[in-house]
Design a protein around this motif. Structure first.
Motif, PDB file in Angstrom:
ATOM      1  N   THR A  99      -7.754 -80.038  86.764  1.00  0.00           N
ATOM      2  CA  THR A  99      -6.534 -79.246  86.539  1.00  0.00           C
ATOM      3  C   THR A  99      -7.118 -78.561  85.059  1.00  0.00           C
ATOM      4  N   LEU A 100      -7.082 -77.137  84.292  1.00  0.00           N
ATOM      5  CA  LEU A 100      -6.875 -76.897  82.328  1.00  0.00           C
ATOM      6  C   LEU A 100      -5.818 -76.004  81.835  1.00  0.00           C
ATOM      7  N   TYR A 101      -4.966 -76.719  80.968  1.00  0.00           N
ATOM      8  CA  TYR A 101      -3.352 -76.604  80.536  1.00  0.00           C
ATOM      9  C   TYR A 101      -4.048 -75.406  79.495  1.00  0.00           C
ATOM     10  N   GLU A 102      -3.739 -74.386  79.260  1.00  0.00           N
ATOM     11  CA  GLU A 102      -4.439 -73.888  77.997  1.00  0.00           C
ATOM     12  C   GLU A 102      -3.015 -73.777  76.827  1.00  0.00           C
ATOM     13  N   VAL A 103      -3.081 -73.567  75.613  1.00  0.00           N
ATOM     14  CA  VAL A 103      -2.281 -74.528  74.986  1.00  0.00           C
ATOM     15  C   VAL A 103      -2.559 -73.016  73.583  1.00  0.00           C
ATOM     16  N   GLU A 104      -1.872 -73.442  72.266  1.00  0.00           N
ATOM     17  CA  GLU A 104      -1.620 -72.143  71.260  1.00  0.00           C
ATOM     18  C   GLU A 104      -0.823 -73.289  70.156  1.00  0.00           C
ATOM     19  N   LYS A 105      -1.550 -73.263  69.051  1.00  0.00           N
ATOM     20  CA  LYS A 105      -0.919 -74.136  68.259  1.00  0.00           C
ATOM     21  C   LYS A 105      -1.179 -73.704  66.762  1.00  0.00           C
ATOM     22  N   PRO A 106      -0.569 -73.097  65.453  1.00  0.00           N
ATOM     23  CA  PRO A 106      -0.556 -73.236  64.511  1.00  0.00           C
ATOM     24  C   PRO A 106      -1.849 -74.251  64.500  1.00  0.00           C
ATOM     25  N   VAL A 107      -2.961 -73.738  63.184  1.00  0.00           N
ATOM     26  CA  VAL A 107      -3.457 -74.940  62.372  1.00  0.00           C
ATOM     27  C   VAL A 107      -3.283 -75.216  61.052  1.00  0.00           C
ATOM     28  N   VAL A 108      -3.712 -76.126  61.184  1.00  0.00           N
ATOM     29  CA  VAL A 108      -2.379 -76.657  59.759  1.00  0.00           C
ATOM     30  C   VAL A 108      -4.415 -77.001  58.810  1.00  0.00           C
ATOM     31  N   ARG A 109      -4.972 -77.241  59.061  1.00  0.00           N
ATOM     32  CA  ARG A 109      -5.667 -77.283  58.198  1.00  0.00           C
ATOM     33  C   ARG A 109      -7.086 -77.462  58.951  1.00  0.00           C
ATOM     34  N   HIS A 110      -8.435 -77.341  58.850  1.00  0.00           N
ATOM     35  CA  HIS A 110      -9.595 -77.629  58.450  1.00  0.00           C
ATOM     36  C   HIS A 110     -10.582 -78.825  58.661  1.00  0.00           C
ATOM     37  N   VAL A 111     -11.677 -79.460  58.913  1.00  0.00           N
ATOM     38  CA  VAL A 111     -12.672 -80.483  58.758  1.00  0.00           C
ATOM     39  C   VAL A 111     -13.332 -81.005  58.504  1.00  0.00           C
ATOM     40  N   ARG A 112     -14.265 -81.159  57.812  1.00  0.00           N
ATOM     41  CA  ARG A 112     -15.604 -81.344  57.986  1.00  0.00           C
ATOM     42  C   ARG A 112     -16.408 -82.484  58.734  1.00  0.00           C
TER      43      ARG A 112
END
Length: 271
Positions: A182-195
């Protein structure tokens, strides 16, 4: 108009009669009876024509008055319509302004509360190198590896897609339920990106970071998680120093020693 015409005809008739009387005794000015009758007939016709013209004039005057009254009423109605439209536009302007103000306020970043809702009896929670962790969303329990060398916690995410919503960066991804398809789809705001630099290939990847609520033992908080595909690893969740600091002590010789609510301690390794 009618009265003036009748007076004119009366005077003209009197004048002709006087002339006729005077002419009866003189050979130089004689008006025959037939001529006088013809003049009278012409005067009667002239009076009728004048009466008709007067009636037409009165009708035109009445039409002009009616048209003037109609135009005045129409102008009044148009004026009232314009005033109503102006008031409606002002109301729409105020409503739009209020909605824009509310939207601007909603776009401002809100402070994220990270309350510690529960704690064990000691100042810091003792955990092993493997622990159960409940993540919300999706509100499921996962087996997590505790890694004191990782700066930020990590979550196994599939089909990661970043997008924009109301001018902010968001990410959509799927989480697989433990030991199920089972896969649950989630949507969230992006806080930041990391490299992230891969040690094996020295390649750099850019990964989104989100905030999730987690629970380990009796401790609940909201913290940052890096999204990456961990399907090739043994555990879907990795807990790093951003979760551990000031809250937990790790005993690497033990496993699953901080049970969630309603569970008993167990030292069995995740299979």
């Amino acid at each position: 108009m009618k009265r003036a015409a009748r007076i004119f005809v009366f005077l003209l008739t009197g004048f002709l009669l006087i002339c006729f009387a005077a002419g009866c005794g003189s050979d130089s000015f004689i008006i025959k009876r037939q001529d006088l009758s013809a003049v009278s007939n012409r005067l009667a016709l002239l009076e009728q024509r004048m009466d008709l013209e007067t009636e037409k004039t009165d009708m035109l005057l009445d039409q002009c008055r009616d048209q003037k009254q109609f135009l005045a009423q129409s102008m009044k109605q148009h004026e009232n319509s314009l005033q109503g439209l102006e008031q409606q536009l002002l109301r729409v302007h105020d409503e739009t302004k209020n909605k824009l103000t509310a939207l601007e306020s909603a776009k401002k970043p809100q402070p994220v509360s990270r309350p510690v809702l529960e704690k064990s009896g000691t100042d810091k929670l003792l955990i092993g190198r493997l622990e159960k962790v409940r993540l919300t969303p999706p509100g499921r329990v996962f087996h997590a590896r505790i890694d004191t060398g990782a700066t930020t916690s990590s979550l196994d995410a599939r089909n990661i897609e970043t997008f924009e919503r109301d001018g902010d960066r968001w990410v959509k991804f799927q989480i697989q339920e433990p030991e199920k398809e089972t896969l649950y789809e989630v949507e969230k705001p992006v806080v930041r990106h990391v490299r992230i630099v891969q040690a094996s290939t020295e390649e750099t990847t850019r990964r989104p970071v989100i905030e999730l609520q987690f629970q380990i033992g009796g401790t609940k908080r909201i913290e940052e998680f890096t999204l990456e595909n961990r399907s090739h690893l043994d555990y879907q969740v990795l807990i790093g120093r951003n979760v551990l600091r000031d809250l937990m002590i790790v005993d690497v010789a033990k496993e699953f020693i901080a049970p969630l609510a309603g569970e008993k301690p167990s030292e069995k390794k995740n299979k």
